[in-house]
Scaffold this active site. Structure first.
Site, PDB file in Angstrom:
ATOM      1  N   LYS A  47       0.830  -1.201   0.000  1.00  0.00           N
ATOM      2  CA  LYS A  47       0.000   0.000   0.000  1.00  0.00           C
ATOM      3  C   LYS A  47       0.868   1.257   0.000  1.00  0.00           C
ATOM      4  CE  LYS A  47      -3.202  -2.007   3.440  1.00  0.00           C
ATOM      5  NZ  LYS A  47      -3.824  -1.708   4.763  1.00  0.00           N
ATOM      6  N   ARG A  82     -15.622  -1.014   8.111  1.00  0.00           N
ATOM      7  CA  ARG A  82     -15.397   0.379   8.479  1.00  0.00           C
ATOM      8  C   ARG A  82     -16.252   0.671   9.712  1.00  0.00           C
ATOM      9  NH1 ARG A  82     -14.054   5.141   6.176  1.00  0.00           N
ATOM     10  NH2 ARG A  82     -12.163   3.955   5.708  1.00  0.00           N
ATOM     11  N   ARG A  84     -17.320  -3.856   3.707  1.00  0.00           N
ATOM     12  CA  ARG A  84     -17.132  -3.667   2.271  1.00  0.00           C
ATOM     13  C   ARG A  84     -16.543  -4.935   1.694  1.00  0.00           C
ATOM     14  NH1 ARG A  84     -13.620   1.437   3.642  1.00  0.00           N
ATOM     15  NH2 ARG A  84     -13.043  -0.131   5.178  1.00  0.00           N
ATOM     16  N   ARG A 123      -9.323  -5.487  -3.574  1.00  0.00           N
ATOM     17  CA  ARG A 123      -9.692  -4.311  -2.790  1.00  0.00           C
ATOM     18  C   ARG A 123     -11.187  -4.325  -2.501  1.00  0.00           C
ATOM     19  NH1 ARG A 123      -7.716   0.045  -6.928  1.00  0.00           N
ATOM     20  NH2 ARG A 123      -8.963  -1.393  -8.192  1.00  0.00           N
ATOM     21  N   GLU A 126      -6.313   0.075   9.255  1.00  0.00           N
ATOM     22  CA  GLU A 126      -6.172   1.515   9.053  1.00  0.00           C
ATOM     23  C   GLU A 126      -6.928   2.272  10.133  1.00  0.00           C
ATOM     24  OE1 GLU A 126      -6.785   3.296   5.226  1.00  0.00           O
ATOM     25  OE2 GLU A 126      -5.911   1.606   4.137  1.00  0.00           O
TER      26      GLU A 126
END
Length: 318
Positions: A164, A214, A229, A237, A285
């Site tokens: 990334k 998320r 997701r 992805r 993240e």
């Protein structure tokens, strides 16, 4: 007693380019307007310092929740930013030097008493990828480097890896490199710009097939529902911007364990509105620049995440 009408500024990407049905900034702004506070709209180009004072060209923003002609400006004025009560920094990545310069300007306003969300210093300090490593017990096997040899050995040891960039969003520039992939060297040369640019390398997490979750957190309090997701077939992805599909899920035990551990540090750093990403039981993240997915949750669950944020602002100011 009547509550004070607040002057709330927002720094964001051009409003005429957003998709209002899934734009979290738009959802927040609608709630601000509903509560009759004044919205001062700004873009990056509007911010400036003059004799050490932070200023901006601002426009008073009015919104309509409709697909076309959904906004208009009624007044344009250059003002010192310390005349505002609150500034929301909602500029999307890339996280580059221009973004950092903007945080310096916002910090000058903060020093004069303006509530800036998220805190400018922490926007600089807490890179959305690297900051996860402050909570290493929850993070997949990870390497941050620009050294080709180190990446090569990491790949050989882990066999299936994700690479990334450190400064982008929406799944942009992410590569998966499987065992014996003949493209390894060309990918790594591009990602590191021939060992001149750092990137993050992680072991591939097979649980991505069940979704990249998320989770939104407001002042340390997590929304109990998340957006999972799920990547489309033949895609690594899961990001919505990369074609991932959305499923709304309740938070699981491991999600709460991670949230309960990190939330106090988020609050301590003035990271009031945050979106963390979890794949399986791994934290991948910590999104602090302009977290998204408010609309996806609010359209499926009877909860107001934008309301949680505005409640925090009002309680902080009043």
């Amino acid at each position: 007693m009547n509550k004070k009408i607040l002057k709330i500024g927002i720094v964001m990407d051009p409003i005429q380019l957003i998709k209002i049905e899934k734009d979290s900034s738009f959802a927040i702004l609608l709630n601000i307007q509903k509560r009759q506070h004044n919205i001062y709209y700004m873009e990056m180009n509007d911010l400036y310092l003059k004799k050490g004072i932070a200023y901006a060209k601002t426009r008073i923003l009015r919104l309509k929740n409709q697909k076309t002609q959904y906004f208009n400006f009624i007044e344009e004025k250059n003002i010192p930013l310390h005349k505002l009560d609150v500034i929301l920094m909602r500029k999307d990545p890339p996280f580059n030097m221009e973004f950092i310069y903007a945080t310096y300007i916002l910090e000058r306003a903060e020093e004069k008493g303006v509530l800036v969300i998220n805190k400018p210093k922490s926007l600089r300090d807490c890179n959305e990828k690297i900051f996860t490593l402050w909570f290493d017990q929850f993070v997949p096997n990870t390497l941050v480097t620009r050294n080709l040899s180190q990446i090569y050995h990491f790949w050989k040891n882990n066999k299936d890896i994700i690479v990334k960039p450190l400064d982008n969003m929406g799944g942009s520039g992410i590569f998966r490199i499987k065992k014996n992939d003949a493209n390894f060297f060309s990918i790594i040369e591009k990602m590191t710009n021939y060992e001149k640019k750092y990137c993050m390398i992680q072991e591939y997490i097979p649980d991505i097939k069940n979704g990249d979750k998320r989770i939104l957190i407001v002042n340390g309090e997590a929304v109990p529902w998340c957006v999972a997701r799920i990547p489309k077939k033949e895609e690594n992805r899961a990001n919505i911007a990369a074609g991932g599909t959305v499923k709304i899920k309740k938070l699981e035990k491991k999600d709460w364990e991670i949230i309960n551990y990190i939330s106090s540090m988020l609050k301590e750093k003035g990271l009031i509105f945050v979106g963390i990403d979890i794949i399986g039981d791994k934290l991948t993240e910590i999104n602090i620049t302009s977290p998204t997915c408010i609309c996806e949750i609010e359209s499926n669950i009877n909860i107001s995440i934008s309301g949680m944020l505005i409640n925090y602002i009002e309680n902080k100011i009043y």
